[in-house]
Write a protein that holds these residues in place. Structure first.
Motif, mmCIF file in Angstrom:
data_model
loop_
_atom_site.group_PDB
_atom_site.id
_atom_site.type_symbol
_atom_site.label_atom_id
_atom_site.label_comp_id
_atom_site.label_asym_id
_atom_site.label_seq_id
_atom_site.Cartn_x
_atom_site.Cartn_y
_atom_site.Cartn_z
ATOM 1 N N ILE A 1 9.406 -37.807 7.481
ATOM 2 C CA ILE A 1 9.206 -38.623 8.256
ATOM 3 C C ILE A 1 8.279 -38.396 9.150
ATOM 4 O O ILE A 1 7.353 -39.711 9.777
ATOM 5 N N LEU A 2 7.518 -37.137 9.160
ATOM 6 C CA LEU A 2 6.786 -36.507 10.175
ATOM 7 C C LEU A 2 5.461 -37.011 10.088
ATOM 8 O O LEU A 2 4.630 -37.306 10.626
ATOM 9 N N HIS B 1 2.821 -31.802 17.763
ATOM 10 C CA HIS B 1 3.686 -32.733 18.722
ATOM 11 C C HIS B 1 5.053 -32.666 18.873
ATOM 12 O O HIS B 1 5.448 -33.069 20.054
ATOM 13 N N VAL B 2 5.549 -33.885 18.440
ATOM 14 C CA VAL B 2 6.943 -33.707 18.316
ATOM 15 C C VAL B 2 7.636 -32.498 18.978
ATOM 16 O O VAL B 2 8.751 -32.607 19.766
ATOM 17 N N MET C 1 18.094 -41.503 11.511
ATOM 18 C CA MET C 1 18.583 -40.983 12.912
ATOM 19 C C MET C 1 16.623 -40.336 13.146
ATOM 20 O O MET C 1 16.333 -39.546 14.714
ATOM 21 N N SER C 2 16.158 -39.235 11.767
ATOM 22 C CA SER C 2 15.003 -38.796 12.292
ATOM 23 C C SER C 2 14.151 -39.465 12.620
ATOM 24 O O SER C 2 13.090 -38.837 13.373
ATOM 25 N N PHE C 3 13.508 -40.756 11.631
ATOM 26 C CA PHE C 3 12.838 -41.567 12.206
ATOM 27 C C PHE C 3 13.139 -42.237 13.656
ATOM 28 O O PHE C 3 12.132 -42.825 14.748
ATOM 29 N N ALA C 4 14.030 -42.711 14.337
ATOM 30 C CA ALA C 4 14.397 -43.050 15.601
ATOM 31 C C ALA C 4 13.915 -42.163 16.549
ATOM 32 O O ALA C 4 13.403 -42.526 17.514
ATOM 33 N N MET C 5 14.194 -41.239 16.205
ATOM 34 C CA MET C 5 14.046 -39.751 17.393
ATOM 35 C C MET C 5 12.411 -39.667 17.484
ATOM 36 O O MET C 5 11.226 -39.471 18.792
ATOM 37 N N ILE D 1 6.465 -43.102 20.903
ATOM 38 C CA ILE D 1 5.713 -44.254 21.540
ATOM 39 C C ILE D 1 6.100 -44.074 22.826
ATOM 40 O O ILE D 1 4.815 -44.266 23.734
ATOM 41 N N LEU D 2 7.250 -43.156 23.700
ATOM 42 C CA LEU D 2 7.337 -42.621 25.287
ATOM 43 C C LEU D 2 6.850 -41.597 25.230
ATOM 44 O O LEU D 2 5.799 -42.258 26.635
ATOM 45 N N ALA D 3 5.893 -41.510 24.861
ATOM 46 C CA ALA D 3 4.844 -40.170 25.628
ATOM 47 C C ALA D 3 3.143 -41.342 25.072
ATOM 48 O O ALA D 3 2.521 -41.031 26.007
#
Length: 454
Positions: free
Chosen positions: A116-117, A307-308, A403-407, A413-415
């Motif tokens: 997913i990364l 950076h995740v 779950m990993s995709f969502a996190m 998006i938030l950052a």
């Protein structure tokens, strides 16, 4: 109804169980308001309704037994099957038994964290599109709930559908039209009424379901006939095989699962982000700490997959938002045979509610449960807590595959948005918590989007 605690919007549960008429009326309007106060205070709450045993389990050990140790004794409850299967068919979210197991085995490698990364650039690009739209609005008020739906759908288009995406606004309206009348479906299931009975909104819901399936089936047919290779999630699903049997997904299997990822996947992440922006408006110092972390991790450069892992506090904020406002606020299972869970004897047909919203605010599990405190998710605090006291993605064999995709998506998006803007809630506005399979702000989330100037 929903009310305001000293700090945050929450559900105000009834002090006593509702009688049959009020229970059904409330289930139509907002099913989460059915749960009595005892659900938030006791480890087990049981009652009988319409000839059916109903148990609410808030004890983490009982939750583990139900969802993990004795998962084979339960299936998805009729309530959820009636609500979701007409649109989602027999996808990972709705399938049972062997049909679910082979799909899970086939799809699991696609959703590994490292895989997913690789989609981080597309996620950042979708967030940057929203950022530019926000900055161009010139400080206007926007509905952040809708904005997040559009953003996470853009992510789905870029990561799953390639250039074959269907119109975002039409999808948004169709998903809303499908979900809006589900209170009636839930109430009718609780009352054990037949599926064929009409109810308000059913025709509109059926039209939305047909539109979504028609568009997705057409897109799959187009992709199967396309010679060029793609590197998106749909291409990976087309190539996926069950490692035990070699079985591949049919067009119907693909349509069911793509609809699941579109409707359930993008909406849950959008809601987690919407509630996070609400909480950060209440705690601006937390927003400033996130901004400082972003600059430290990126060195002022562009966000990327590398950076995740460094966005530790940003992750804690998102996790705490999903504790207070879990997008998937309840799991319901039905016993397929008599089963003993802890000291509780359940007959076949009994319904077990794992009321995730209530578990996350339970007085026996959390100190000051209605208070926003991201330090609950600092590493040492997480280690000290029971694994099954926090369930934003469910648990056990059927834990959310995305779950990993969502996190990763939520963090990027938030950052991206916080480092460029300062969203602020409309003065005097308080959201209403509305359960429509997912936990939504019933009247949206109106926020003024100011550019960040420091």
């Amino acid at each position: 109804m929903t009310t305001l605690s000293p700090a945050l919007a929450r559900v105000d549960p009834p002090s006593e169980p509702l009688d049959a008429f009020r229970l059904l009326r409330t289930a139509v309007r907002n099913p989460i308001e059915i749960w009595p106060r005892a659900v938030y205070r006791e480890r087990v709450y049981r009652r009988r309704f319409a000839g059916r045993d109903v148990a609410f389990f808030c004890d983490p050990d009982l939750i583990r037994e139900t969802l993990v140790d004795r998962a084979d004794a339960f299936q998805k409850a009729d309530t959820m099957r009636r609500a979701l299967r007409p649109a989602l068919g027999d996808a990972l979210l709705t399938a049972e038994g062997a049909d679910w197991r082979w799909q899970r085995r086939a799809a699991s490698p696609i959703f590994r964290h490292e895989r997913i990364l690789a989609f981080a650039p597309q996620m950042v690009a979708a967030a940057e599109t929203t950022r530019e739209r926000w900055l161009a609005a010139g400080g206007a008020e926007l509905d952040v709930a809708r904005e997040m739906m559009l953003t996470t759908y853009d992510v789905i288009v870029r990561t799953m559908l390639g250039h074959d995406g269907i119109d975002a606004e039409r999808v948004e309206h169709a998903v809303n039209d499908y979900l809006d009348p589900l209170g009636w479906v839930i109430a009718m299931s609780i009352a054990r009424l037949p599926r064929w009975l009409p109810h308000p909104g059913r025709l509109r819901s059926d039209r939305a379901r047909r539109f979504l399936r028609r568009e997705i089936v057409g897109m799959i047919a187009k992709r199967r006939g396309a010679p060029e290779a793609r590197d998106d999630l749909l291409a990976l699903l087309l190539a996926a095989r069950d490692p035990e049997t070699g079985h591949a997904m049919s067009d119907r299997d693909l349509a069911d699962n793509i609809l699941t990822f579109i409707t359930a996947g993008h909406e849950t992440t959008a809601l987690a982000l919407t509630w996070t922006f609400y909480l950060l408006d209440r705690r601006p110092e937390a927003a400033e700490r996130i901004r400082a972390e972003i600059e430290q991790v990126t060195g002022g450069g562009a966000l990327s997959a590398e950076h995740v892992a460094g966005l530790a506090y940003t992750r804690q904020v998102l996790q705490e938002a999903m504790r207070l406002y879990p997008p998937a606020a309840v799991v319901v299972r039905e016993a397929v045979r008599p089963v003993r869970i802890g000291a509780e004897e359940l007959p076949a047909g009994a319904q077990v509610y794992i009321p995730i919203y209530a578990v996350h605010r339970h007085e026996l599990l959390w100190e000051a449960p209605d208070v926003f405190d991201p330090e609950r998710f600092a590493p040492e605090a997480v280690k000290a807590r029971h694994r099954y006291a926090y369930l934003p993605f469910g648990a056990g064999p059927r834990i959310c595959i995305g779950m990993s995709f969502a996190m990763i998506e939520g963090l990027l998006i938030l950052a991206t948005l916080l480092r460029a803007t300062r969203p602020s809630l409309r003065a005097g506005f308080e959201p209403e918590l509305r359960l429509r399979v997912t936990l939504r702000p019933g009247r949206g989330m109106p926020m003024r989007i100011a550019p960040r100037r420091d």
